[in-house]
Write a protein that holds these residues in place. Structure first.
Motif, PDB file in Angstrom:
ATOM      1  N   GLY A 100       0.802  -1.216   0.000  1.00 52.10           N
ATOM      2  CA  GLY A 100       0.000   0.000   0.000  1.00 52.10           C
ATOM      3  C   GLY A 100       0.834   1.265   0.000  1.00 52.10           C
ATOM      4  N   GLN A 101       2.147   1.098  -0.034  1.00 53.03           N
ATOM      5  CA  GLN A 101       3.030   2.260  -0.003  1.00 53.03           C
ATOM      6  C   GLN A 101       3.094   2.945  -1.362  1.00 53.03           C
ATOM      7  OE1 GLN A 101       6.811   0.898   1.420  1.00 53.03           O
ATOM      8  NE2 GLN A 101       6.007   0.290   3.409  1.00 53.03           N
ATOM      9  N   GLU A 102       3.350   4.234  -1.327  1.00 49.47           N
ATOM     10  CA  GLU A 102       3.490   4.991  -2.559  1.00 49.47           C
ATOM     11  C   GLU A 102       4.660   4.427  -3.364  1.00 49.47           C
ATOM     12  OE1 GLU A 102       4.221   9.582  -3.865  1.00 49.47           O
ATOM     13  OE2 GLU A 102       3.066   9.171  -2.050  1.00 49.47           O
ATOM     14  N   GLY A 103       4.471   4.345  -4.660  1.00 52.75           N
ATOM     15  CA  GLY A 103       5.518   3.863  -5.541  1.00 52.75           C
ATOM     16  C   GLY A 103       5.430   2.389  -5.883  1.00 52.75           C
ATOM     17  N   VAL A 104       4.584   1.651  -5.165  1.00 55.76           N
ATOM     18  CA  VAL A 104       4.410   0.232  -5.491  1.00 55.76           C
ATOM     19  C   VAL A 104       3.656   0.141  -6.811  1.00 55.76           C
ATOM     20  CG1 VAL A 104       3.317  -1.938  -4.791  1.00 55.76           C
ATOM     21  CG2 VAL A 104       4.462  -0.506  -3.090  1.00 55.76           C
ATOM     22  N   LYS A 105       4.194  -0.646  -7.719  1.00 55.64           N
ATOM     23  CA  LYS A 105       3.598  -0.797  -9.048  1.00 55.64           C
ATOM     24  C   LYS A 105       2.414  -1.762  -9.010  1.00 55.64           C
ATOM     25  CE  LYS A 105       6.852   1.559 -11.148  1.00 55.64           C
ATOM     26  NZ  LYS A 105       6.640   2.885 -11.583  1.00 55.64           N
ATOM     27  N   ALA A 106       1.456  -1.500  -9.889  1.00 57.41           N
ATOM     28  CA  ALA A 106       0.289  -2.373 -10.002  1.00 57.41           C
ATOM     29  C   ALA A 106       0.712  -3.814 -10.264  1.00 57.41           C
ATOM     30  CB  ALA A 106      -0.632  -1.876 -11.117  1.00 57.41           C
ATOM     31  N   ALA A 107       1.752  -4.003 -11.041  1.00 56.87           N
ATOM     32  CA  ALA A 107       2.217  -5.359 -11.376  1.00 56.87           C
ATOM     33  C   ALA A 107       2.589  -6.153 -10.125  1.00 56.87           C
ATOM     34  CB  ALA A 107       3.392  -5.296 -12.340  1.00 56.87           C
ATOM     35  N   GLU A 108       3.165  -5.488  -9.130  1.00 57.29           N
ATOM     36  CA  GLU A 108       3.529  -6.167  -7.878  1.00 57.29           C
ATOM     37  C   GLU A 108       2.279  -6.643  -7.141  1.00 57.29           C
ATOM     38  OE1 GLU A 108       6.716  -4.284  -5.398  1.00 57.29           O
ATOM     39  OE2 GLU A 108       6.520  -2.710  -6.931  1.00 57.29           O
ATOM     40  N   ILE A 109       1.291  -5.789  -7.094  1.00 61.57           N
ATOM     41  CA  ILE A 109       0.036  -6.129  -6.415  1.00 61.57           C
ATOM     42  C   ILE A 109      -0.676  -7.244  -7.172  1.00 61.57           C
ATOM     43  CG2 ILE A 109      -2.212  -5.261  -5.653  1.00 61.57           C
ATOM     44  CD1 ILE A 109      -0.827  -2.465  -5.426  1.00 61.57           C
ATOM     45  N   LEU A 110      -0.714  -7.129  -8.498  1.00 61.80           N
ATOM     46  CA  LEU A 110      -1.363  -8.164  -9.316  1.00 61.80           C
ATOM     47  C   LEU A 110      -0.677  -9.515  -9.142  1.00 61.80           C
ATOM     48  CD1 LEU A 110      -2.027  -6.160 -12.593  1.00 61.80           C
ATOM     49  CD2 LEU A 110      -3.741  -6.942 -10.930  1.00 61.80           C
ATOM     50  N   ALA A 111       0.644  -9.519  -9.072  1.00 61.08           N
ATOM     51  CA  ALA A 111       1.389 -10.777  -8.887  1.00 61.08           C
ATOM     52  C   ALA A 111       1.023 -11.419  -7.551  1.00 61.08           C
ATOM     53  CB  ALA A 111       2.888 -10.522  -8.976  1.00 61.08           C
ATOM     54  N   TRP A 112       0.941 -10.617  -6.491  1.00 55.47           N
ATOM     55  CA  TRP A 112       0.549 -11.134  -5.176  1.00 55.47           C
ATOM     56  C   TRP A 112      -0.861 -11.716  -5.218  1.00 55.47           C
ATOM     57  CZ3 TRP A 112      -2.971  -7.916  -2.078  1.00 55.47           C
ATOM     58  CH2 TRP A 112      -3.373  -8.556  -0.903  1.00 55.47           C
ATOM     59  N   LEU A 113      -1.794 -10.982  -5.811  1.00 55.16           N
ATOM     60  CA  LEU A 113      -3.188 -11.444  -5.866  1.00 55.16           C
ATOM     61  C   LEU A 113      -3.323 -12.725  -6.692  1.00 55.16           C
ATOM     62  CD1 LEU A 113      -4.917  -7.982  -6.277  1.00 55.16           C
ATOM     63  CD2 LEU A 113      -4.973  -9.473  -4.250  1.00 55.16           C
ATOM     64  N   LYS A 114      -2.553 -12.831  -7.753  1.00 52.33           N
ATOM     65  CA  LYS A 114      -2.595 -14.038  -8.578  1.00 52.33           C
ATOM     66  C   LYS A 114      -1.989 -15.222  -7.826  1.00 52.33           C
ATOM     67  CE  LYS A 114      -1.539 -15.805 -13.149  1.00 52.33           C
ATOM     68  NZ  LYS A 114      -2.878 -16.214 -13.468  1.00 52.33           N
ATOM     69  N   GLU A 115      -0.837 -14.999  -7.207  1.00 46.07           N
ATOM     70  CA  GLU A 115      -0.138 -16.079  -6.507  1.00 46.07           C
ATOM     71  C   GLU A 115      -0.908 -16.577  -5.283  1.00 46.07           C
ATOM     72  OE1 GLU A 115       3.953 -16.686  -4.004  1.00 46.07           O
ATOM     73  OE2 GLU A 115       4.059 -15.500  -5.850  1.00 46.07           O
ATOM     74  N   ASP A 116      -1.388 -15.660  -4.471  1.00 38.70           N
ATOM     75  CA  ASP A 116      -2.030 -16.051  -3.210  1.00 38.70           C
ATOM     76  C   ASP A 116      -3.522 -16.349  -3.342  1.00 38.70           C
ATOM     77  OD1 ASP A 116       0.475 -15.589  -2.194  1.00 38.70           O
ATOM     78  OD2 ASP A 116      -0.153 -14.157  -0.664  1.00 38.70           O
ATOM     79  N   TYR A 117      -4.196 -15.723  -4.324  1.00 43.44           N
ATOM     80  CA  TYR A 117      -5.655 -15.842  -4.392  1.00 43.44           C
ATOM     81  C   TYR A 117      -6.179 -16.233  -5.775  1.00 43.44           C
ATOM     82  CZ  TYR A 117      -5.064 -13.465   0.014  1.00 43.44           C
ATOM     83  OH  TYR A 117      -4.662 -13.133   1.278  1.00 43.44           O
ATOM     84  N   GLN A 118      -5.280 -16.465  -6.723  1.00 43.23           N
ATOM     85  CA  GLN A 118      -5.644 -16.860  -8.083  1.00 43.23           C
ATOM     86  C   GLN A 118      -6.591 -15.856  -8.756  1.00 43.23           C
ATOM     87  OE1 GLN A 118      -5.912 -19.373  -5.407  1.00 43.23           O
ATOM     88  NE2 GLN A 118      -3.736 -19.400  -5.869  1.00 43.23           N
ATOM     89  N   LEU A 119      -6.406 -14.579  -8.454  1.00 38.14           N
ATOM     90  CA  LEU A 119      -7.234 -13.542  -9.063  1.00 38.14           C
ATOM     91  C   LEU A 119      -6.618 -13.096 -10.386  1.00 38.14           C
ATOM     92  CD1 LEU A 119      -8.212 -11.253  -6.047  1.00 38.14           C
ATOM     93  CD2 LEU A 119      -9.549 -13.064  -7.117  1.00 38.14           C
ATOM     94  N   GLY A 120      -7.465 -12.938 -11.381  1.00 35.09           N
ATOM     95  CA  GLY A 120      -7.018 -12.461 -12.681  1.00 35.09           C
ATOM     96  C   GLY A 120      -6.877 -10.951 -12.707  1.00 35.09           C
ATOM     97  N   ARG A 121      -6.514 -10.442 -13.858  1.00 34.91           N
ATOM     98  CA  ARG A 121      -6.223  -9.025 -14.015  1.00 34.91           C
ATOM     99  C   ARG A 121      -7.432  -8.124 -13.741  1.00 34.91           C
ATOM    100  NH1 ARG A 121      -2.423  -5.712 -15.739  1.00 34.91           N
ATOM    101  NH2 ARG A 121      -3.029  -3.796 -16.807  1.00 34.91           N
TER     102      ARG A 121
END
Length: 97
Positions: free
Chosen positions: A31-52
């Motif tokens: 949630g910190q400033e500067g974190v790229k969407a790709a990092e968040i998407l990778a976490w959501l995909k890996e931990d929760y199998q969420l798509g884009r």
């Protein structure tokens, strides 16, 4: 699909409310400033199998909070929502429209 519908579906898929996922993201430093969407998407995909599509809705909430543009409220368009503030506390506690 509306932004709120995405969040409701995410809750059904993960068993966690959007607010719980937001808190986990913050604990992970996503949630910190500067974190790229790709990092968040990778976490959501890996931990929760969420798509884009679902993931980008959470990226918005994590990076910008629960407010969405009022142009989506009552628009009848693809992302038509009832309010410009997304409900993060779960389907069971969502006020009736």
């Amino acid at each position: 699909m509306s932004f709120q519908a995405y969040l409701d579906t995410i809750e059904k898929m993960t068993g966690l409310t959007p607010r719980q996922l937001l808190e986990i993201a913050r604990e992970k430093g996503l949630g910190q400033e500067g974190v790229k969407a790709a990092e968040i998407l990778a976490w959501l995909k890996e931990d929760y199998q969420l798509g884009r599509g679902h993931g980008m809705t959470l990226v918005h909430v994590i990076q910008k909070g629960p407010n969405i543009s009022s142009k989506h409220v009552g628009s009848g368009g693809t992302h038509n929502d009832d309010s410009d503030v997304l409900w993060l506390d779960g389907i069971a506690t969502k006020p009736a429209n």
